[in-house]
Structures are given as structure tokens and as C-alpha cells.
Motif scaffolding. Structure first.
Motif, PDB file in Angstrom:
ATOM      1  N   MET A   1       0.809  -1.183   0.000  1.00 35.17           N
ATOM      2  CA  MET A   1       0.000   0.000   0.000  1.00 35.17           C
ATOM      3  C   MET A   1       0.861   1.259   0.000  1.00 35.17           C
ATOM      4  SD  MET A   1      -3.443   0.577   1.961  1.00 35.17           S
ATOM      5  CE  MET A   1      -3.286   1.654   3.349  1.00 35.17           C
ATOM      6  N   ALA A   2       2.073   1.168   0.444  1.00 30.24           N
ATOM      7  CA  ALA A   2       2.936   2.341   0.479  1.00 30.24           C
ATOM      8  C   ALA A   2       3.273   2.826  -0.925  1.00 30.24           C
ATOM      9  CB  ALA A   2       4.208   2.029   1.247  1.00 30.24           C
ATOM     10  N   LYS A   3       3.189   1.947  -1.897  1.00 31.18           N
ATOM     11  CA  LYS A   3       3.543   2.317  -3.260  1.00 31.18           C
ATOM     12  C   LYS A   3       2.326   2.660  -4.104  1.00 31.18           C
ATOM     13  CE  LYS A   3       7.648  -0.539  -3.251  1.00 31.18           C
ATOM     14  NZ  LYS A   3       8.342  -1.641  -3.884  1.00 31.18           N
ATOM     15  N   SER A   4       1.149   2.668  -3.512  1.00 30.92           N
ATOM     16  CA  SER A   4      -0.060   2.881  -4.302  1.00 30.92           C
ATOM     17  C   SER A   4      -0.156   4.293  -4.873  1.00 30.92           C
ATOM     18  CB  SER A   4      -1.308   2.556  -3.478  1.00 30.92           C
ATOM     19  OG  SER A   4      -1.419   3.439  -2.396  1.00 30.92           O
ATOM     20  N   CYS A   5       0.533   5.243  -4.300  1.00 31.47           N
ATOM     21  CA  CYS A   5       0.486   6.627  -4.785  1.00 31.47           C
ATOM     22  C   CYS A   5       1.741   7.005  -5.571  1.00 31.47           C
ATOM     23  CB  CYS A   5       0.328   7.584  -3.610  1.00 31.47           C
ATOM     24  SG  CYS A   5      -1.142   7.310  -2.636  1.00 31.47           S
ATOM     25  N   THR A  50      -5.455  14.906  -6.491  1.00 35.22           N
ATOM     26  CA  THR A  50      -5.605  13.451  -6.524  1.00 35.22           C
ATOM     27  C   THR A  50      -4.530  12.786  -5.684  1.00 35.22           C
ATOM     28  OG1 THR A  50      -6.491  13.661  -8.764  1.00 35.22           O
ATOM     29  CG2 THR A  50      -5.852  11.462  -8.053  1.00 35.22           C
ATOM     30  N   TYR A  51      -3.309  13.296  -5.763  1.00 36.28           N
ATOM     31  CA  TYR A  51      -2.209  12.752  -4.959  1.00 36.28           C
ATOM     32  C   TYR A  51      -2.485  12.957  -3.469  1.00 36.28           C
ATOM     33  CZ  TYR A  51       2.487  12.093  -3.118  1.00 36.28           C
ATOM     34  OH  TYR A  51       3.561  11.661  -2.382  1.00 36.28           O
ATOM     35  N   PHE A  52      -2.997  14.137  -3.108  1.00 31.68           N
ATOM     36  CA  PHE A  52      -3.335  14.421  -1.720  1.00 31.68           C
ATOM     37  C   PHE A  52      -4.390  13.435  -1.217  1.00 31.68           C
ATOM     38  CE2 PHE A  52      -6.360  16.499   1.162  1.00 31.68           C
ATOM     39  CZ  PHE A  52      -5.549  16.673   2.258  1.00 31.68           C
ATOM     40  N   ASN A  53      -5.424  13.194  -2.020  1.00 30.67           N
ATOM     41  CA  ASN A  53      -6.469  12.250  -1.617  1.00 30.67           C
ATOM     42  C   ASN A  53      -5.937  10.836  -1.508  1.00 30.67           C
ATOM     43  OD1 ASN A  53      -8.489  14.165  -1.374  1.00 30.67           O
ATOM     44  ND2 ASN A  53      -9.023  14.026  -3.540  1.00 30.67           N
ATOM     45  N   CYS A  54      -5.002  10.480  -2.359  1.00 27.72           N
ATOM     46  CA  CYS A  54      -4.388   9.156  -2.288  1.00 27.72           C
ATOM     47  C   CYS A  54      -3.592   9.004  -0.989  1.00 27.72           C
ATOM     48  CB  CYS A  54      -3.487   8.950  -3.498  1.00 27.72           C
ATOM     49  SG  CYS A  54      -2.723   7.324  -3.591  1.00 27.72           S
ATOM     50  N   LYS A  55      -2.789   9.998  -0.661  1.00 26.23           N
ATOM     51  CA  LYS A  55      -2.004   9.938   0.575  1.00 26.23           C
ATOM     52  C   LYS A  55      -2.904   9.945   1.804  1.00 26.23           C
ATOM     53  CE  LYS A  55       1.968  10.011   0.765  1.00 26.23           C
ATOM     54  NZ  LYS A  55       2.888   8.870   0.831  1.00 26.23           N
ATOM     55  N   VAL A  59      -3.834   6.765   5.330  1.00 25.33           N
ATOM     56  CA  VAL A  59      -3.920   6.845   6.787  1.00 25.33           C
ATOM     57  C   VAL A  59      -5.356   6.707   7.288  1.00 25.33           C
ATOM     58  CG1 VAL A  59      -1.816   8.185   7.056  1.00 25.33           C
ATOM     59  CG2 VAL A  59      -3.977   9.361   6.770  1.00 25.33           C
ATOM     60  N   ASP A  60      -6.323   6.704   6.386  1.00 22.62           N
ATOM     61  CA  ASP A  60      -7.720   6.536   6.757  1.00 22.62           C
ATOM     62  C   ASP A  60      -7.975   5.052   7.024  1.00 22.62           C
ATOM     63  OD1 ASP A  60     -10.428   6.802   7.132  1.00 22.62           O
ATOM     64  OD2 ASP A  60     -10.896   7.031   5.000  1.00 22.62           O
ATOM     65  N   MET A  61      -8.401   4.735   8.223  1.00 21.97           N
ATOM     66  CA  MET A  61      -8.583   3.332   8.605  1.00 21.97           C
ATOM     67  C   MET A  61      -9.630   2.619   7.750  1.00 21.97           C
ATOM     68  SD  MET A  61      -6.562   2.212  10.689  1.00 21.97           S
ATOM     69  CE  MET A  61      -5.201   2.968  11.493  1.00 21.97           C
ATOM     70  N   ARG A  62     -10.682   3.308   7.361  1.00 26.42           N
ATOM     71  CA  ARG A  62     -11.696   2.672   6.518  1.00 26.42           C
ATOM     72  C   ARG A  62     -11.126   2.331   5.152  1.00 26.42           C
ATOM     73  NH1 ARG A  62     -15.887   7.050   6.336  1.00 26.42           N
ATOM     74  NH2 ARG A  62     -14.022   8.258   6.660  1.00 26.42           N
ATOM     75  N   ILE A  65      -8.618  -0.787   5.055  1.00 19.45           N
ATOM     76  CA  ILE A  65      -9.205  -2.124   4.996  1.00 19.45           C
ATOM     77  C   ILE A  65      -9.587  -2.457   3.560  1.00 19.45           C
ATOM     78  CG2 ILE A  65     -11.184  -3.506   5.713  1.00 19.45           C
ATOM     79  CD1 ILE A  65     -11.086  -1.881   8.365  1.00 19.45           C
ATOM     80  N   ARG A  66     -10.212  -1.510   2.877  1.00 18.72           N
ATOM     81  CA  ARG A  66     -10.671  -1.742   1.509  1.00 18.72           C
ATOM     82  C   ARG A  66      -9.565  -1.567   0.482  1.00 18.72           C
ATOM     83  NH1 ARG A  66     -15.374   1.859   3.018  1.00 18.72           N
ATOM     84  NH2 ARG A  66     -13.887   3.428   2.416  1.00 18.72           N
ATOM     85  N   GLY A  67      -8.542  -0.860   0.830  1.00 13.98           N
ATOM     86  CA  GLY A  67      -7.488  -0.541  -0.136  1.00 13.98           C
ATOM     87  C   GLY A  67      -7.722   0.830  -0.719  1.00 13.98           C
ATOM     88  N   ASN A  68      -6.684   1.424  -1.237  1.00 13.22           N
ATOM     89  CA  ASN A  68      -6.769   2.765  -1.795  1.00 13.22           C
ATOM     90  C   ASN A  68      -7.525   2.733  -3.108  1.00 13.22           C
ATOM     91  OD1 ASN A  68      -6.116   5.221  -0.872  1.00 13.22           O
ATOM     92  ND2 ASN A  68      -3.951   5.118  -1.382  1.00 13.22           N
ATOM     93  N   LYS A  69      -8.396   3.690  -3.317  1.00 10.55           N
ATOM     94  CA  LYS A  69      -9.110   3.795  -4.579  1.00 10.55           C
ATOM     95  C   LYS A  69      -8.191   4.419  -5.610  1.00 10.55           C
ATOM     96  CE  LYS A  69     -13.402   5.033  -2.356  1.00 10.55           C
ATOM     97  NZ  LYS A  69     -14.348   6.119  -2.201  1.00 10.55           N
TER      98      LYS A  69
END
Length: 71
Positions: A1-5, A50-55, A59-62, A65-69
Motif C-alpha cells: 500500500m505504500a507504493k499505491s500513490c 488526486t495525490y493528496f487524496n491518495c495519501k 492513513v484513513d482506517m476505513r 481495509i478496503r485498499g486505496n481507490k
């Protein structure tokens, strides 16, 4: 998940490197990324948001669990 952005980060750097803020004014990337629309293109502003929302999703717990959109 650290590389998703990572792809968005690379696009943002590429977009900022082509902007007048970096090319003409020789300012650092961080300083140009904080600027408002007139200095950088609207495309760069969109990528920055978009990058801000990805980052933020990392850190958003919800979202963790689902993974980054997205990217």
C-alpha cells in the motif's frame, strides 16, 4: 500500500517540471506544488489534489481495509 500513490507522485513531478514555475523561475518543486492555479497549470492542480487524496487514503482506517481507490 505504500507504493499505491507512487505513480501519481511521478506524474506530479513530471507536470511540475514542465511548468513555468520550475523552468523559468527556477524554484524548487515543493514551493511550486504549494502554489495556486495561475502559476501552475490546472492539470498539475488536479494531479496534486488526486495525490493528496491518495495519501490521505493511506492513513484513513476505513480505506486501509478496503485498499486505496484509484491509481
Amino acid at each position: 500500500m505504500a507504493k499505491s500513490c507512487k505513480g501519481l507522485a511521478m506524474e506530479l513531478v513530471k507536470c511540475l517540471s514542465e511548468s513555468d514555475c520550475v523552468k523559468v523561475e527556477n524554484r524548487p518543486y515543493r514551493e511550486c506544488a504549494k502554489e495556486k492555479s495561475p502559476v501552475i497549470s490546472s492539470e498539475c492542480v488536479g494531479i496534486r489534489e488526486t495525490y493528496f487524496n491518495c495519501k490521505r487514503g493511506q492513513v484513513d482506517m476505513r480505506a486501509r481495509i478496503r485498499g486505496n481507490k484509484g491509481y
